[in-house]
Design a protein around this motif. Structure first.
Motif, PDB file in Angstrom:
ATOM      1  N   LYS A  59      37.175 -35.334 -47.342  1.00 45.92           N
ATOM      2  CA  LYS A  59      36.440 -36.299 -46.243  1.00 45.92           C
ATOM      3  C   LYS A  59      37.529 -36.346 -45.058  1.00 45.92           C
ATOM      4  O   LYS A  59      37.160 -37.108 -44.250  1.00 45.92           O
ATOM      5  N   ASP A  77      34.413 -47.047 -60.611  1.00 46.83           N
ATOM      6  CA  ASP A  77      35.049 -45.750 -61.194  1.00 46.83           C
ATOM      7  C   ASP A  77      34.942 -45.596 -62.466  1.00 46.83           C
ATOM      8  O   ASP A  77      35.130 -46.566 -63.427  1.00 46.83           O
ATOM      9  N   GLY A 114      36.307 -49.493 -58.089  1.00 44.24           N
ATOM     10  CA  GLY A 114      37.234 -48.712 -57.404  1.00 44.24           C
ATOM     11  C   GLY A 114      36.422 -48.417 -56.075  1.00 44.24           C
ATOM     12  O   GLY A 114      35.790 -49.296 -55.608  1.00 44.24           O
ATOM     13  N   GLY A 115      36.488 -47.283 -55.366  1.00 41.13           N
ATOM     14  CA  GLY A 115      36.269 -47.088 -54.153  1.00 41.13           C
ATOM     15  C   GLY A 115      37.701 -47.234 -53.116  1.00 41.13           C
ATOM     16  O   GLY A 115      38.226 -48.478 -53.379  1.00 41.13           O
ATOM     17  N   VAL A 116      37.824 -46.422 -51.967  1.00 37.83           N
ATOM     18  CA  VAL A 116      38.920 -46.659 -51.277  1.00 37.83           C
ATOM     19  C   VAL A 116      39.049 -48.083 -50.871  1.00 37.83           C
ATOM     20  O   VAL A 116      40.023 -48.770 -50.743  1.00 37.83           O
ATOM     21  N   LEU A 156      32.840 -49.382 -55.409  1.00 39.37           N
ATOM     22  CA  LEU A 156      31.956 -48.770 -56.239  1.00 39.37           C
ATOM     23  C   LEU A 156      32.400 -48.876 -57.889  1.00 39.37           C
ATOM     24  O   LEU A 156      33.586 -49.496 -57.917  1.00 39.37           O
ATOM     25  N   ASN A 170      39.961 -50.729 -53.302  1.00 35.77           N
ATOM     26  CA  ASN A 170      41.652 -50.376 -53.733  1.00 35.77           C
ATOM     27  C   ASN A 170      42.245 -51.123 -52.805  1.00 35.77           C
ATOM     28  O   ASN A 170      43.454 -51.655 -53.084  1.00 35.77           O
ATOM     29  N   THR A 200      48.072 -41.751 -58.694  1.00 34.14           N
ATOM     30  CA  THR A 200      46.778 -42.120 -57.697  1.00 34.14           C
ATOM     31  C   THR A 200      46.949 -43.568 -57.294  1.00 34.14           C
ATOM     32  O   THR A 200      47.151 -44.710 -58.223  1.00 34.14           O
ATOM     33  N   ASN A 207      34.720 -42.929 -46.158  1.00 26.36           N
ATOM     34  CA  ASN A 207      33.899 -42.573 -47.066  1.00 26.36           C
ATOM     35  C   ASN A 207      32.324 -42.759 -46.280  1.00 26.36           C
ATOM     36  O   ASN A 207      31.294 -42.340 -46.786  1.00 26.36           O
ATOM     37  N   SER A 253      33.957 -47.742 -49.212  1.00 24.20           N
ATOM     38  CA  SER A 253      33.287 -47.818 -50.497  1.00 24.20           C
ATOM     39  C   SER A 253      33.796 -48.878 -51.425  1.00 24.20           C
ATOM     40  O   SER A 253      35.021 -49.185 -51.571  1.00 24.20           O
ATOM     41  N   ALA A 259      39.004 -40.974 -47.179  1.00 27.30           N
ATOM     42  CA  ALA A 259      38.736 -41.191 -48.710  1.00 27.30           C
ATOM     43  C   ALA A 259      39.146 -40.181 -49.587  1.00 27.30           C
ATOM     44  O   ALA A 259      39.449 -40.484 -50.710  1.00 27.30           O
ATOM     45  N   SER A 260      39.585 -39.036 -49.164  1.00 32.85           N
ATOM     46  CA  SER A 260      39.824 -38.050 -49.918  1.00 32.85           C
ATOM     47  C   SER A 260      40.171 -36.752 -49.126  1.00 32.85           C
ATOM     48  O   SER A 260      39.644 -36.904 -47.794  1.00 32.85           O
TER      49      SER A 260
HETATM   50  O1  LIG Z   1      35.323 -39.451 -51.967  1.00 34.03           O
HETATM   51  C1  LIG Z   1      35.633 -40.149 -52.494  1.00 34.03           C
HETATM   52  N1  LIG Z   1      36.780 -40.112 -53.478  1.00 34.03           N
HETATM   53  C2  LIG Z   1      37.558 -41.069 -54.289  1.00 34.03           C
HETATM   54  C3  LIG Z   1      37.356 -42.470 -53.745  1.00 34.03           C
HETATM   55  C4  LIG Z   1      38.111 -43.500 -54.774  1.00 34.03           C
HETATM   56  O2  LIG Z   1      39.372 -43.258 -54.600  1.00 34.03           O
HETATM   57  C5  LIG Z   1      40.033 -43.656 -55.986  1.00 34.03           C
HETATM   58  C6  LIG Z   1      40.670 -42.108 -56.517  1.00 34.03           C
HETATM   59  O3  LIG Z   1      41.579 -41.395 -55.592  1.00 34.03           O
HETATM   60  C7  LIG Z   1      38.978 -44.110 -56.857  1.00 34.03           C
HETATM   61  O4  LIG Z   1      39.058 -45.349 -56.969  1.00 34.03           O
HETATM   62  C8  LIG Z   1      37.716 -43.530 -56.191  1.00 34.03           C
HETATM   63  O5  LIG Z   1      36.783 -44.520 -56.365  1.00 34.03           O
HETATM   64  C9  LIG Z   1      36.515 -42.841 -53.082  1.00 34.03           C
HETATM   65  O6  LIG Z   1      36.385 -43.999 -52.791  1.00 34.03           O
HETATM   66  N2  LIG Z   1      35.810 -41.746 -52.216  1.00 34.03           N
END
Ligand SMILES: O=c1[nH]cc([C@@H]2O[C@H](CO)[C@@H](O)[C@H]2O)c(=O)[nH]1
Ligand SMILES: Nc1ncnc2c1ncn2[C@@H]1O[C@H](COP(=O)(O)OP(=O)(O)OP(=O)(O)O)[C@@H](O)[C@H]1O
Length: 301
Positions: free
Chosen positions: A181, A20, A44-46, A18, A49, A260, A152, A16, A177-178
């Motif tokens: 997931k 934030d 953002g997006g993992v 994207l 990051n 975070t 993701n 990801s 990713a979280s």
């Molecule tokens: O499902 C997801 N949750 C969170 C993120 C990303 O992680 C960061 C927060 O923990 C943040 O940048 C978000 O975009 C993701 O890519 N996918």
């Protein structure tokens, strides 16, 4: 005299990327709260990051993701480029909008978040074309360097990657990713080569049981077939587990100002330490120190 500088080591970051959108308030919040605060938008997006941290630590991240051809997408690509990432291989969809993540943070921490990664999911295997069409690699010459992959992507695509010859020679490092997931990473348990970066909770979700320590979690994941795992546990000891045994390290004590992003910082610092030739103990200790410095508010490697 002009000095020749060595090219920065390249790493693929897949997952990801994207916008934030984060709403922050100094008030204590609960369901239904309507309070004054600030709303910001940042890349953002993992995968993004991790790439951002890898770029700070001196690597050259190459992004493989889906970004829309909308103005939000153009702006995001520009921001990633400015942060030191290679964006030339990003799949720019004509009809899919740029993905977004929205979170609400109160004085009592994260209240709730929604990750809308539908375009990445819909793009599917199109984001991986540069690995077979010759632009980054091809079927005859698969990519051989490091890859940071985030969870993701859909379970189906992650299963494909785990079995794909395009990744057979890559140094594959995978992060969920979280917690929601985490279970998508199951194809990498039986994979035989991938390195998983997880926290204690995610390790438990993957093994469908609870663990009290990172050592127990690492041993549990290895037992389930993982080739190598790095399990972190906040300010408590973290563990690097493989068939060769468990290596444990303890994060230094710091005053916490932000949390975070600690996991992404740990992963990026660990990849960089190993790319520089550190052994398992040294790489773990360096990653623990870098992540602890990050949560304390300092950022230098
Ligand atoms: O499902 C997801 N949750 C969170 C993120 C990303 O992680 C960061 C927060 O923990 C943040 O940048 C978000 O975009 C993701 O890519 N996918
Ligand atoms: N309170 C803390 N004190 C010192 N170091 C910490 C602390 N919290 C996190 N860290 C550092 O960050 C690393 C990763 O933390 P953690 O296990 O909480 O990851 P995570 O849950 O994936 O993080 P996040 O999802 O918040 O990015 C730890 O191994 C440690 O090095």
């Amino acid at each position: 005299m002009t000095r020749q500088t060595a090219p920065l080591p390249e790493i693929l970051c897949i997952g990801s990327v994207l916008w934030d959108i984060i709403g922050r308030s100094a008030s204590h919040m609960r369901q239904g709260s309507d309070v004054p605060g600030r709303i910001t938008r940042l890349p953002g997006g993992v995968a993004m990051n991790i790439a951002m941290t890898l770029a700070r630590f001196g690597m050259r991240p190459v992004l493989l993701t889906a970004v829309g051809q909308d103005p939000e997408g153009d702006e995001l690509i520009h921001a990633c480029h400015e942060l030191g990432m290679e964006t030339a291989h990003v799949y720019r969809s004509e009809d899919l909008p740029t993905d977004r993540y929205m979170a609400i943070e109160g004085a009592n921490g994260l209240i709730a978040a929604i990750a809308d990664a539908h375009s990445l999911e819909a793009a599917g295997a199109k984001i991986l074309r540069p690995l077979t069409d010759g632009s980054l690699a091809s079927e005859a010459a698969p990519f051989e360097g490091p890859v940071a992959l985030d969870g993701n992507l859909t379970l189906m695509l992650l299963e494909e990657i785990a079995a794909s010859p395009a990744f057979a020679r890559a140094d594959l490092r995978v992060a969920p990713a979280s917690p929601g997931k985490a279970e998508r990473l199951r194809p990498f348990l039986a994979h035989g080569r991938a390195l998983l970066y997880v926290n204690l909770e995610e390790a438990g979700l993957l093994c469908q049981r609870e663990f009290d320590t990172s050592e127990a979690a690492a041993a549990g994941l290895i037992e389930r077939g993982a080739a190598r795992v790095l399990v972190t546990n906040g300010n408590k000891p973290a563990c690097d587990g493989s068939a060769e045994g468990l290596v444990t390290g303890c994060p230094p004590e710091v005053l916490v100002t932000r949390v975070t992003g600690a996991g992404d910082t740990f992963m990026a610092a660990h990849i960089v330490a190993e790319a520089e030739g550190c052994d398992r103990q040294e790489a773990l200790d360096r990653a623990l120190r870098a992540a602890a410095r990050y949560v304390s508010g300092e950022t230098a490697f």
